[in-house]
Design an enzyme around this catalytic site. Structure first.
Site, PDB file in Angstrom:
ATOM      1  N   MET A 186      33.210  12.488  15.486  1.00 51.53           N
ATOM      2  CA  MET A 186      31.972  13.249  15.268  1.00 51.53           C
ATOM      3  C   MET A 186      31.599  13.069  13.810  1.00 51.53           C
ATOM      4  O   MET A 186      31.664  13.986  12.989  1.00 51.53           O
ATOM      5  CB  MET A 186      32.214  14.725  15.622  1.00 51.53           C
ATOM      6  CG  MET A 186      32.288  14.937  17.132  1.00 51.53           C
ATOM      7  SD  MET A 186      33.071  16.493  17.567  1.00 51.53           S
ATOM      8  CE  MET A 186      34.783  15.993  17.521  1.00 51.53           C
ATOM      9  N   HIS A 236      43.727  14.076  22.486  1.00 47.37           N
ATOM     10  CA  HIS A 236      42.334  13.989  22.039  1.00 47.37           C
ATOM     11  C   HIS A 236      42.278  14.440  20.581  1.00 47.37           C
ATOM     12  O   HIS A 236      42.696  15.544  20.234  1.00 47.37           O
ATOM     13  CB  HIS A 236      41.470  14.893  22.925  1.00 47.37           C
ATOM     14  CG  HIS A 236      40.006  14.849  22.631  1.00 47.37           C
ATOM     15  ND1 HIS A 236      39.170  13.871  23.125  1.00 47.37           N
ATOM     16  CD2 HIS A 236      39.224  15.670  21.891  1.00 47.37           C
ATOM     17  CE1 HIS A 236      37.930  14.104  22.706  1.00 47.37           C
ATOM     18  NE2 HIS A 236      37.936  15.182  21.951  1.00 47.37           N
ATOM     19  N   GLY A 248      31.697  20.606  17.089  1.00 40.35           N
ATOM     20  CA  GLY A 248      31.972  21.216  15.787  1.00 40.35           C
ATOM     21  C   GLY A 248      33.173  22.147  15.801  1.00 40.35           C
ATOM     22  O   GLY A 248      33.957  22.146  14.876  1.00 40.35           O
ATOM     23  N   PHE A 249      33.319  22.887  16.898  1.00 40.02           N
ATOM     24  CA  PHE A 249      34.378  23.897  16.921  1.00 40.02           C
ATOM     25  C   PHE A 249      35.000  24.026  18.310  1.00 40.02           C
ATOM     26  O   PHE A 249      34.308  23.829  19.314  1.00 40.02           O
ATOM     27  CB  PHE A 249      33.816  25.257  16.495  1.00 40.02           C
ATOM     28  CG  PHE A 249      33.243  25.236  15.115  1.00 40.02           C
ATOM     29  CD1 PHE A 249      34.057  25.437  14.003  1.00 40.02           C
ATOM     30  CD2 PHE A 249      31.892  24.956  14.912  1.00 40.02           C
ATOM     31  CE1 PHE A 249      33.526  25.367  12.716  1.00 40.02           C
ATOM     32  CE2 PHE A 249      31.356  24.879  13.633  1.00 40.02           C
ATOM     33  CZ  PHE A 249      32.180  25.092  12.528  1.00 40.02           C
ATOM     34  N   GLY A 250      36.298  24.375  18.327  1.00 36.84           N
ATOM     35  CA  GLY A 250      36.967  24.669  19.590  1.00 36.84           C
ATOM     36  C   GLY A 250      36.660  26.098  19.999  1.00 36.84           C
ATOM     37  O   GLY A 250      36.049  26.860  19.239  1.00 36.84           O
ATOM     38  N   GLY A 251      37.052  26.458  21.213  1.00 37.02           N
ATOM     39  CA  GLY A 251      36.956  27.852  21.652  1.00 37.02           C
ATOM     40  C   GLY A 251      35.581  28.329  22.067  1.00 37.02           C
ATOM     41  O   GLY A 251      35.364  29.522  22.210  1.00 37.02           O
ATOM     42  N   HIS A 292      37.857  11.005  18.947  1.00 31.97           N
ATOM     43  CA  HIS A 292      36.464  11.428  19.130  1.00 31.97           C
ATOM     44  C   HIS A 292      35.844  11.560  17.740  1.00 31.97           C
ATOM     45  O   HIS A 292      36.077  12.538  17.032  1.00 31.97           O
ATOM     46  CB  HIS A 292      36.472  12.764  19.901  1.00 31.97           C
ATOM     47  CG  HIS A 292      35.114  13.339  20.148  1.00 31.97           C
ATOM     48  ND1 HIS A 292      34.926  14.628  20.592  1.00 31.97           N
ATOM     49  CD2 HIS A 292      33.875  12.803  20.040  1.00 31.97           C
ATOM     50  CE1 HIS A 292      33.631  14.871  20.731  1.00 31.97           C
ATOM     51  NE2 HIS A 292      32.971  13.779  20.392  1.00 31.97           N
ATOM     52  N   GLY A 338      41.278  22.232  24.645  1.00 32.91           N
ATOM     53  CA  GLY A 338      41.953  22.619  23.413  1.00 32.91           C
ATOM     54  C   GLY A 338      42.467  24.032  23.467  1.00 32.91           C
ATOM     55  O   GLY A 338      43.640  24.289  23.727  1.00 32.91           O
ATOM     56  N   SER A 339      41.574  24.999  23.251  1.00 35.18           N
ATOM     57  CA  SER A 339      41.999  26.400  23.130  1.00 35.18           C
ATOM     58  C   SER A 339      42.676  26.907  24.401  1.00 35.18           C
ATOM     59  O   SER A 339      43.619  27.700  24.315  1.00 35.18           O
ATOM     60  CB  SER A 339      40.810  27.282  22.755  1.00 35.18           C
ATOM     61  OG  SER A 339      39.742  27.057  23.629  1.00 35.18           O
ATOM     62  N   ASP A 390      39.956  15.196  17.407  1.00 33.38           N
ATOM     63  CA  ASP A 390      38.589  15.499  16.994  1.00 33.38           C
ATOM     64  C   ASP A 390      38.408  15.246  15.503  1.00 33.38           C
ATOM     65  O   ASP A 390      38.898  15.999  14.669  1.00 33.38           O
ATOM     66  CB  ASP A 390      38.265  16.961  17.325  1.00 33.38           C
ATOM     67  CG  ASP A 390      38.042  17.156  18.814  1.00 33.38           C
ATOM     68  OD1 ASP A 390      37.233  16.403  19.390  1.00 33.38           O
ATOM     69  OD2 ASP A 390      38.686  18.043  19.401  1.00 33.38           O
ATOM     70  N   ASP A 417      34.213  17.378  27.565  1.00 39.09           N
ATOM     71  CA  ASP A 417      34.810  18.000  26.370  1.00 39.09           C
ATOM     72  C   ASP A 417      34.054  19.268  25.982  1.00 39.09           C
ATOM     73  O   ASP A 417      32.873  19.214  25.654  1.00 39.09           O
ATOM     74  CB  ASP A 417      34.748  16.965  25.228  1.00 39.09           C
ATOM     75  CG  ASP A 417      35.453  17.428  23.975  1.00 39.09           C
ATOM     76  OD1 ASP A 417      36.090  18.484  23.985  1.00 39.09           O
ATOM     77  OD2 ASP A 417      35.357  16.687  22.969  1.00 39.09           O
ATOM     78  N   SER A 443      43.158  18.653  23.271  1.00 43.70           N
ATOM     79  CA  SER A 443      42.605  18.456  21.926  1.00 43.70           C
ATOM     80  C   SER A 443      43.480  19.174  20.909  1.00 43.70           C
ATOM     81  O   SER A 443      43.676  20.386  20.997  1.00 43.70           O
ATOM     82  CB  SER A 443      41.182  19.024  21.858  1.00 43.70           C
ATOM     83  OG  SER A 443      40.834  19.235  20.504  1.00 43.70           O
ATOM     84  N   GLY A 477      35.094  23.794  26.308  1.00 43.49           N
ATOM     85  CA  GLY A 477      35.165  24.956  27.207  1.00 43.49           C
ATOM     86  C   GLY A 477      35.860  24.695  28.531  1.00 43.49           C
ATOM     87  O   GLY A 477      35.587  25.379  29.514  1.00 43.49           O
ATOM     88  N   MET A 512      29.541  16.112  26.192  1.00 41.41           N
ATOM     89  CA  MET A 512      29.866  17.355  25.477  1.00 41.41           C
ATOM     90  C   MET A 512      29.322  18.529  26.269  1.00 41.41           C
ATOM     91  O   MET A 512      28.131  18.568  26.591  1.00 41.41           O
ATOM     92  CB  MET A 512      29.230  17.366  24.085  1.00 41.41           C
ATOM     93  CG  MET A 512      29.792  16.403  23.060  1.00 41.41           C
ATOM     94  SD  MET A 512      31.524  16.604  22.618  1.00 41.41           S
ATOM     95  CE  MET A 512      31.671  18.339  22.261  1.00 41.41           C
ATOM     96  N   MET A 551      35.958  15.112  12.396  1.00 44.31           N
ATOM     97  CA  MET A 551      34.660  15.654  11.964  1.00 44.31           C
ATOM     98  C   MET A 551      34.501  15.458  10.463  1.00 44.31           C
ATOM     99  O   MET A 551      35.466  15.627   9.711  1.00 44.31           O
ATOM    100  CB  MET A 551      34.586  17.143  12.294  1.00 44.31           C
ATOM    101  CG  MET A 551      34.853  17.460  13.759  1.00 44.31           C
ATOM    102  SD  MET A 551      34.553  19.194  14.109  1.00 44.31           S
ATOM    103  CE  MET A 551      35.266  19.319  15.771  1.00 44.31           C
TER     104      MET A 551
HETATM  105  C1  DX5 Z   1      34.410  20.210  19.859  1.00 44.75           C
HETATM  106  C2  DX5 Z   1      35.500  19.228  20.171  1.00 44.75           C
HETATM  107  C3  DX5 Z   1      36.357  19.586  21.342  1.00 44.75           C
HETATM  108  C4  DX5 Z   1      37.048  20.904  21.228  1.00 44.75           C
HETATM  109  C5  DX5 Z   1      37.464  21.376  22.588  1.00 44.75           C
HETATM  110  O1  DX5 Z   1      33.551  19.685  18.920  1.00 44.75           O
HETATM  111  O2  DX5 Z   1      34.968  17.949  20.427  1.00 44.75           O
HETATM  112  O3  DX5 Z   1      37.281  18.555  21.623  1.00 44.75           O
HETATM  113  O4  DX5 Z   1      38.174  20.873  20.403  1.00 44.75           O
HETATM  114  O5  DX5 Z   1      38.018  22.628  22.435  1.00 44.75           O
HETATM  115  P1  DX5 Z   1      37.941  23.729  23.567  1.00 44.75           P
HETATM  116  O6  DX5 Z   1      38.711  23.191  24.745  1.00 44.75           O
HETATM  117  O7  DX5 Z   1      38.578  24.895  22.933  1.00 44.75           O
HETATM  118  O8  DX5 Z   1      36.493  23.941  23.893  1.00 44.75           O
HETATM  119 ZN    ZN Z   2      36.348  16.331  21.206  1.00 43.40          ZN
END
Ligand code: DX5
Ligand code: ZN
Length: 216
Positions: free
Chosen positions: A69, A34, A143-146, A67, A198-199, A36, A176, A9, A178, A138, A38
């Site tokens: 959102m 990927h 909403g957020f990575g990490g 994706h 992602g992270s 994201d 998707d 991501s 963590g 999910m 939003m």
């Molecule tokens: C969250 C996103 C994910 C996110 C994954 O809303 O849909 O794609 O970026 O990031 P990590 O791998 O850091 O959880």
């Molecule tokens: Zn995503």
């Protein structure tokens, strides 16, 4: 052993060096990118629009997984298709007619997917599975990575695997949120086909090793 598709991501990429980071993903063996998207309404964050996707399309041959959102994917999905996305994933929790939307997306020549937030059950999308190419589970609140992987989502992956195999649907299972070298194994064992990360990849000292560790 089936091949697991790895979809990093770019939410965790350096947005001032996006082209560089996407080229890096290509070099280290990513299968998909990927993206994201939003809208600050469906989720409490605003990220990437179709203009960015269009620019990235020029610098890589990797498959784009968009994706969405967003509250109104029925209004915006075409922009992402025209920008070069090969898969359009909308959410089950939106108000639009999902079967109609999936059909429209597929009829346009790209793949369609549906995503479920943590509180949405598999039962709510069972009748949609024959209309889509992919279902995205999910494992964090979107909403957020990490964020940390929600292990209580694993039964949903297993349930989907069972339904898809029993009914012989042509539908991939994507996970998707963590995903790291430990949680990836839990997901693959439960039946995942595609892993978003992602992270974990972007904060790794050695992203090549990080990506490899996800599919072993
Ligand atoms: C969250 C996103 C994910 C996110 C994954 O809303 O849909 O794609 O970026 O990031 P990590 O791998 O850091 O959880
Ligand atoms: Zn995503």
């Amino acid at each position: 052993m089936k091949k697991i598709i790895i979809a990093p991501s770019i939410l965790s990429a350096d947005f001032s060096n996006l082209a560089c980071d996407v080229k890096m993903l290509e070099q280290i063996g990513a299968d998909w990118v990927h993206i994201d998207v939003m809208d600050g309404h469906f989720v409490p964050n605003i990220t990437i629009g179709s203009g960015v996707v269009k620019s990235l399309r020029k610098i890589t041959r990797l498959f784009f997984d968009a994706h969405l959102m967003i509250t109104n994917p029925e209004k915006y999905w075409r922009d992402f298709k025209e920008a070069g996305a090969g898969l359009i994933v909308f959410h089950q929790e939106i108000l639009a007619d999902k079967k109609k939307l999936a059909k429209e997306i597929k009829d346009s020549g790209v793949k369609a997917g549906v995503s479920i937030k943590p509180k949405t059950s598999v039962e709510e999308i069972e009748d949609l599975l024959s209309y889509v190419d992919l279902v995205l589970v999910m494992t964090v609140e979107p909403g957020f990575g990490g964020q940390s992987f929600m292990e209580d989502m694993v039964p949903k992956i297993k349930r989907l695997r069972k339904v898809i195999d029993t009914k012989k649907y042509n539908c991939l299972i994507e996970i998707d949120g963590g995903i790291n070298s430990q949680t990836s194994k839990i997901c693959v064992k439960a039946g995942a086909d595609v892993l978003v990360s992602g992270s974990y990849i972007f904060s790794a000292k050695d992203p090549t090793e990080a990506i490899k560790s996800l599919s072993i």
